[in-house]
Design a protein around this motif. Structure first.
Motif, mmCIF file in Angstrom:
data_model
loop_
_atom_site.group_PDB
_atom_site.id
_atom_site.type_symbol
_atom_site.label_atom_id
_atom_site.label_comp_id
_atom_site.label_asym_id
_atom_site.label_seq_id
_atom_site.Cartn_x
_atom_site.Cartn_y
_atom_site.Cartn_z
ATOM 1 N N MET A 1 51.952 42.598 41.153
ATOM 2 C CA MET A 1 51.137 43.741 40.739
ATOM 3 C C MET A 1 49.865 43.234 40.068
ATOM 4 S SD MET A 1 50.725 47.021 40.526
ATOM 5 C CE MET A 1 52.308 47.840 40.714
ATOM 6 N N TYR A 2 48.741 43.800 40.490
ATOM 7 C CA TYR A 2 47.441 43.448 39.914
ATOM 8 C C TYR A 2 46.717 44.737 39.512
ATOM 9 C CZ TYR A 2 48.423 38.992 42.161
ATOM 10 O OH TYR A 2 49.009 37.821 42.545
ATOM 11 N N ASP A 3 45.649 44.580 38.742
ATOM 12 C CA ASP A 3 44.775 45.725 38.494
ATOM 13 C C ASP A 3 43.856 45.952 39.686
ATOM 14 O OD1 ASP A 3 45.430 46.482 35.687
ATOM 15 O OD2 ASP A 3 44.849 44.412 35.303
ATOM 16 N N PHE A 4 43.287 44.844 40.196
ATOM 17 C CA PHE A 4 42.348 44.935 41.308
ATOM 18 C C PHE A 4 42.772 43.973 42.411
ATOM 19 C CE2 PHE A 4 39.852 45.703 37.413
ATOM 20 C CZ PHE A 4 39.427 46.993 37.655
ATOM 21 N N VAL A 5 42.771 44.472 43.633
ATOM 22 C CA VAL A 5 42.967 43.620 44.802
ATOM 23 C C VAL A 5 41.683 43.692 45.626
ATOM 24 C CG1 VAL A 5 44.243 43.257 46.947
ATOM 25 C CG2 VAL A 5 45.467 43.905 44.858
ATOM 26 N N ILE A 6 41.067 42.542 45.840
ATOM 27 C CA ILE A 6 39.805 42.441 46.581
ATOM 28 C C ILE A 6 40.109 41.792 47.921
ATOM 29 C CG2 ILE A 6 37.460 41.514 46.588
ATOM 30 C CD1 ILE A 6 37.864 41.161 43.463
ATOM 31 N N VAL A 7 39.732 42.438 48.999
ATOM 32 C CA VAL A 7 39.997 41.927 50.341
ATOM 33 C C VAL A 7 38.713 41.320 50.901
ATOM 34 C CG1 VAL A 7 40.803 42.482 52.655
ATOM 35 C CG2 VAL A 7 41.751 43.693 50.675
ATOM 36 N N GLY A 8 38.713 40.010 51.071
ATOM 37 C CA GLY A 8 37.553 39.309 51.609
ATOM 38 C C GLY A 8 36.854 38.489 50.545
ATOM 39 N N ALA A 9 36.892 37.165 50.683
ATOM 40 C CA ALA A 9 36.272 36.267 49.694
ATOM 41 C C ALA A 9 34.935 35.758 50.217
ATOM 42 C CB ALA A 9 37.201 35.097 49.372
ATOM 43 N N GLY A 10 34.095 36.705 50.643
ATOM 44 C CA GLY A 10 32.785 36.346 51.153
ATOM 45 C C GLY A 10 31.700 36.508 50.110
ATOM 46 N N SER A 11 30.487 36.789 50.573
ATOM 47 C CA SER A 11 29.339 36.893 49.672
ATOM 48 C C SER A 11 29.574 37.896 48.568
ATOM 49 C CB SER A 11 28.084 37.275 50.470
ATOM 50 O OG SER A 11 27.787 36.284 51.421
ATOM 51 N N ALA A 12 30.221 39.030 48.888
ATOM 52 C CA ALA A 12 30.480 40.057 47.881
ATOM 53 C C ALA A 12 31.789 39.814 47.142
ATOM 54 C CB ALA A 12 30.504 41.436 48.539
ATOM 55 N N GLY A 13 32.845 39.463 47.871
ATOM 56 C CA GLY A 13 34.150 39.329 47.259
ATOM 57 C C GLY A 13 34.217 38.288 46.162
ATOM 58 N N CYS A 14 33.544 37.155 46.351
ATOM 59 C CA CYS A 14 33.535 36.108 45.318
ATOM 60 C C CYS A 14 32.836 36.598 44.052
ATOM 61 C CB CYS A 14 32.852 34.856 45.848
ATOM 62 S SG CYS A 14 33.801 33.974 47.106
ATOM 63 N N VAL A 15 31.754 37.362 44.222
ATOM 64 C CA VAL A 15 31.052 37.923 43.068
ATOM 65 C C VAL A 15 31.977 38.866 42.303
ATOM 66 C CG1 VAL A 15 29.100 39.333 42.319
ATOM 67 C CG2 VAL A 15 28.828 37.738 44.229
ATOM 68 N N LEU A 16 32.639 39.767 43.028
ATOM 69 C CA LEU A 16 33.518 40.733 42.384
ATOM 70 C C LEU A 16 34.671 40.046 41.662
ATOM 71 C CD1 LEU A 16 33.532 43.389 45.198
ATOM 72 C CD2 LEU A 16 32.859 43.833 42.846
ATOM 73 N N ALA A 17 35.268 39.047 42.293
ATOM 74 C CA ALA A 17 36.374 38.331 41.652
ATOM 75 C C ALA A 17 35.925 37.688 40.352
ATOM 76 C CB ALA A 17 36.937 37.279 42.601
ATOM 77 N N ALA A 18 34.727 37.090 40.383
ATOM 78 C CA ALA A 18 34.214 36.433 39.179
ATOM 79 C C ALA A 18 33.894 37.434 38.085
ATOM 80 C CB ALA A 18 32.975 35.611 39.532
ATOM 81 N N ARG A 19 33.214 38.510 38.437
ATOM 82 C CA ARG A 19 32.778 39.471 37.417
ATOM 83 C C ARG A 19 33.959 40.273 36.855
ATOM 84 N NH1 ARG A 19 28.286 37.111 35.785
ATOM 85 N NH2 ARG A 19 26.519 37.301 37.233
ATOM 86 N N LEU A 20 34.870 40.726 37.706
ATOM 87 C CA LEU A 20 35.994 41.523 37.219
ATOM 88 C C LEU A 20 36.946 40.687 36.368
ATOM 89 C CD1 LEU A 20 36.844 43.718 40.359
ATOM 90 C CD2 LEU A 20 35.416 44.307 38.385
ATOM 91 N N GLU A 22 36.117 38.368 34.378
ATOM 92 C CA GLU A 22 35.543 38.040 33.074
ATOM 93 C C GLU A 22 36.263 38.790 31.955
ATOM 94 O OE1 GLU A 22 31.413 38.894 33.468
ATOM 95 O OE2 GLU A 22 30.944 37.001 34.491
ATOM 96 N N ASN A 23 36.864 39.923 32.311
ATOM 97 C CA ASN A 23 37.704 40.656 31.366
ATOM 98 C C ASN A 23 39.096 40.033 31.399
ATOM 99 O OD1 ASN A 23 39.331 42.404 29.948
ATOM 100 N ND2 ASN A 23 38.783 44.235 31.116
ATOM 101 N N PRO A 24 39.523 39.354 30.326
ATOM 102 C CA PRO A 24 40.812 38.637 30.368
ATOM 103 C C PRO A 24 42.017 39.550 30.533
ATOM 104 C CG PRO A 24 39.914 38.668 28.134
ATOM 105 C CD PRO A 24 38.842 39.194 29.033
ATOM 106 N N ASP A 25 41.824 40.840 30.291
ATOM 107 C CA ASP A 25 42.938 41.785 30.432
ATOM 108 C C ASP A 25 43.067 42.336 31.848
ATOM 109 O OD1 ASP A 25 43.605 41.548 27.715
ATOM 110 O OD2 ASP A 25 42.126 43.076 27.165
ATOM 111 N N ALA A 26 42.112 42.031 32.705
ATOM 112 C CA ALA A 26 42.148 42.530 34.082
ATOM 113 C C ALA A 26 42.826 41.500 34.984
ATOM 114 C CB ALA A 26 40.741 42.822 34.574
ATOM 115 N N ARG A 27 43.878 41.924 35.682
ATOM 116 C CA ARG A 27 44.570 41.046 36.627
ATOM 117 C C ARG A 27 43.930 41.250 38.003
ATOM 118 N NH1 ARG A 27 50.049 43.896 35.889
ATOM 119 N NH2 ARG A 27 48.520 45.581 35.825
#
Length: 531
Positions: A1-20, A22-27
């Motif tokens: 179980m996660y808070d956010f599941v991002i599909v696709g580690a491309g130009s956008a997905g890597c940015v979202l993974a990094a930025r989201l 940054e909040n240590p409470d967000a899985r």
């Protein structure tokens, strides 16, 4: 179980993974269908074409293009950490201010987007009103400066076009050298820029070689994804949101496989309909590119990349031919003085680029040409099968609108004029790919039979049609799309930087962060007649 599941580690997905994360409470879980970006060919800029049709490429083709001689046109897309930013030409352009303003979406004007471009950017030229420093994405002047690229810029000026030292400055118009997403002479993909640091965080999970098959929707809400990894089925649950960042071909495909799309088509394929949304996959746009190719006898092309001298330059000084991004130089042109913005973009490659990069050059050469920047033609992405491993059916319908064809013809005319200038004479000894004549008939025929993609697919999950201005998929809670597919209209320029900026803004929308202060618009541009 996660808070956010991002599909696709491309130009956008890597940015979202990094930025989201940054909040240590967000899985956060980032899922990528391809492997890790550990191939040397990914990080050596000049090796990009070696990645085509390998394990790092989705290896798509269009369906038969009705206005391009019924050819199937090759569409490389990154299938690896970093996505297409791990296999692209690394050109850093943003498009015109007018492009974003014309989207007509609240919060997406250029003045509102510029802070997101600058937030990502670490430009080696330093900070100014147009550029930022200190961000994760390294933006640099190219280190190759091939003599053919230099000659192309001089030839464009000999043909009457002005210089432009910064295509992301006050104006796009003119010719010059592109800035590139490189760090110390190596590729700075979205994975390198955003993911390397973020991967160390305990609240971020990165899963590679995991093909997502569909989004799980329960009671009108996206609650996770189903897929298959290394022969085993998996399910990832998302308490807050599922975010599709799979690109302009794969994001609409995933929506349709999940029952979100044209009901008639889904019924026909046996996919249970969750939301009848006929505009999913429609509005497909791209920049159709037509190249001229010339051969010559001077040993200065990218064919020299593997020589001992150039390998030593790269390893010791991080310079030389191996740092070439391919399209080192180019320019933006208005075919009519009445146009407020350019309608052609030129690029120059210091190599004979044949058959969309799928044919190895047999000798030294140069390639240059233009793309249609604001195409009117629209294509579509549809399902070819309910099997989630089947490739989508892609039809760009290049030149369905005859105005696009006429713009492309003007681009070929201009490229031929540049080719005739003294600066390029040493490099245009033999025409390897050029029109039979300058007649309208031969130019149109050449365009139809030689057009390739410029790898800038967009628009298939457009804001105002499929997603709202906060990138939420209409009709389903807890589901967003954040990639080039949300562009209502394609920008006038390369799409990597805009896609990264879209993801930067998306992260703020998801986390409820107030928008950055708007940048003050630059001064009005003076109209310049096109020679």
């Amino acid at each position: 179980m996660y808070d956010f599941v991002i599909v696709g580690a491309g130009s956008a997905g890597c940015v979202l993974a990094a930025r989201l994360s940054e909040n240590p409470d967000a899985r956060v879980c980032l899922v990528e269908a391809g492997p890790a970006d550990d191939s040397e060919d990914i990080h050596v800029p000049a090796a990009a074409a070696r990645l085509f049709r390998t394990e790092f490429d989705w290896d798509y083709d269009t369906h038969e293009e009705p206005h391009c001689g019924r050819r199937r046109i090759y569409l490389p897309r990154g299938r690896v950490l970093g996505g297409s930013s791990s296999i692209n030409g690394m050109v850093y352009t943003r498009g015109s201010r007018a492009d974003y303003d014309a989207w007509g979406q609240p919060g997406w004007s250029f003045a509102e987007m510029l802070p997101y471009f600058k937030r990502s950017e670490d430009n080696e030229r330093g900070p100014c009103e147009h550029h930022g420093v200190g961000g994760p994405l390294s933006v640099a002047d190219g280190r190759s400066r091939n003599p053919m690229s230099e000659a192309f810029v001089r030839a464009a000026q000999e043909a009457g076009f002005g210089p432009n030292p910064d295509f992301n400055g006050h104006s796009q118009e003119g010719f010059g050298h592109y800035q590139v997403t490189q760090r110390d002479g190596s590729r700075c993909s979205s994975a390198v820029a955003f993911l390397r640091e973020a991967e160390r965080r305990p609240n971020l999970t990165v899963v590679t070689e995991a093909r997502v098959h569909r989004v799980v929707v329960e009671a009108g809400r996206a609650v996770g994804v189903l897929g298959r990894r290394l022969g085993e089925d998996f399910e990832l649950r998302a308490e807050r949101e599922v975010i599709l960042s799979a690109g302009a071909y794969n994001s609409p495909q995933l929506l349709m496989l999940s029952g979100i799309g044209p009901a008639e088509q889904l019924d026909r394929l046996g996919v249970p309909v969750v939301v009848d949304q006929p505009l999913v996959g429609a509005n497909l746009q791209d920049h159709p590119q037509t190249w001229l190719v010339f051969g010559h006898s001077r040993p200065v092309s990218l064919l020299t990349a593997g020589t001992e001298h150039n390998v030593r330059l790269f390893l010791r000084e991080r310079t030389g031919v191996l740092t070439s991004n391919g399209p080192e130089a180019g320019g933006f042109v208005r075919t009519r003085a009445a146009f407020a913005e350019p309608d052609l973009q030129f690029s120059c490659l210091p190599v004979a680029f044949m058959e969309g990069g799928l044919s190895a050059p047999s000798g030294h050469g140069i390639s240059f040409g233009s793309c249609v920047l604001a195409p009117r033609s629209r294509g579509e992405v549809t399902l070819a099968s309910s099997d989630p491993t089947a490739k989508p059916r892609i039809t760009h319908r290049y030149y369905e609108d005859d105005a696009d064809l006429e713009t492309a013809v003007e681009g070929v005319r201009t490229a031929l004029e540049i080719a005739r200038q003294p600066a390029l004479a040493p490099y245009t000894e033999t025409a390897l790919a050029a029109p039979a004549s300058t007649s309208d008939t031969d130019l149109r025929d050449y365009v139809r039979h030689h057009t390739q993609t410029l790898y800038h697919a967009a628009g298939t999950c457009a804001m105002g049609r499929v997603t709202d201005a906060e990138l939420r998929v209409m009709g389903v809670e807890g589901l967003r799309v954040a990639d080039a597919s949300v562009m209502p209209r394609l920008v006038r320029g390369n799409t990597n930087a805009p896609t990264i900026a879209i993801a930067e803004k998306a992260s703020d929308l998801i986390l409820g962060v107030p928008p950055s202060p708007q940048e003050t618009p630059g001064p009005a541009r003076r109209a310049v007649s096109n020679p």
